[in-house]
Write a protein that holds these residues in place. Structure first.
Motif, PDB file in Angstrom:
ATOM      1  N   VAL A   1      -2.251  21.384   1.112  1.00 51.61           N
ATOM      2  CA  VAL A   1      -2.893  22.476   0.377  1.00 51.61           C
ATOM      3  C   VAL A   1      -3.439  23.512   1.360  1.00 51.61           C
ATOM      4  O   VAL A   1      -3.300  24.719   1.151  1.00 51.61           O
ATOM      5  N   PHE A   2      -4.044  23.050   2.460  1.00 51.18           N
ATOM      6  CA  PHE A   2      -4.553  23.964   3.482  1.00 51.18           C
ATOM      7  C   PHE A   2      -3.413  24.779   4.094  1.00 51.18           C
ATOM      8  O   PHE A   2      -3.560  25.980   4.329  1.00 51.18           O
ATOM      9  N   GLN A   3      -2.268  24.130   4.340  1.00 56.63           N
ATOM     10  CA  GLN A   3      -1.111  24.837   4.896  1.00 56.63           C
ATOM     11  C   GLN A   3      -0.579  25.885   3.932  1.00 56.63           C
ATOM     12  O   GLN A   3      -0.096  26.928   4.363  1.00 56.63           O
ATOM     13  N   GLN A   4      -0.655  25.632   2.633  1.00 58.88           N
ATOM     14  CA  GLN A   4      -0.220  26.628   1.651  1.00 58.88           C
ATOM     15  C   GLN A   4      -1.176  27.815   1.631  1.00 58.88           C
ATOM     16  O   GLN A   4      -0.753  28.953   1.481  1.00 58.88           O
ATOM     17  N   LYS A   5      -2.471  27.537   1.797  1.00 58.54           N
ATOM     18  CA  LYS A   5      -3.472  28.600   1.780  1.00 58.54           C
ATOM     19  C   LYS A   5      -3.416  29.435   3.061  1.00 58.54           C
ATOM     20  O   LYS A   5      -3.593  30.646   3.017  1.00 58.54           O
ATOM     21  N   TYR A   6      -3.200  28.773   4.202  1.00 59.28           N
ATOM     22  CA  TYR A   6      -3.119  29.438   5.503  1.00 59.28           C
ATOM     23  C   TYR A   6      -1.806  29.042   6.184  1.00 59.28           C
ATOM     24  O   TYR A   6      -1.778  28.118   7.000  1.00 59.28           O
ATOM     25  N   PRO A   7      -0.689  29.713   5.864  1.00 59.91           N
ATOM     26  CA  PRO A   7       0.611  29.293   6.415  1.00 59.91           C
ATOM     27  C   PRO A   7       0.718  29.422   7.938  1.00 59.91           C
ATOM     28  O   PRO A   7       1.507  28.717   8.558  1.00 59.91           O
TER      29      PRO A   7
END
Length: 52
Positions: A30-36
């Motif tokens: 989820v963090f990677q989706q928010k901050y690619p």
């Protein structure tokens, strides 16, 4: 769902955010989706806190 504190490096700044997720691995996704563009992403665990 549980609350996880996720830390990641975005543009040379360390960002820490609380996310609700099913597992630590899901919280990182989820963090990677928010901050690619984030790197060095990890979960900060409260190792010495008791279960509530």
């Amino acid at each position: 769902m549980k609350k996880y504190l996720i830390s990641g490096l975005v543009d040379d700044y360390r960002i820490k955010t609380n996310l609700f997720a099913i597992s630590p691995n899901h919280a990182i996704k989820v963090f990677q989706q928010k901050y690619p563009e984030a790197t060095e992403i990890y979960v900060i665990q409260d190792l010495f806190k008791g279960n509530k």
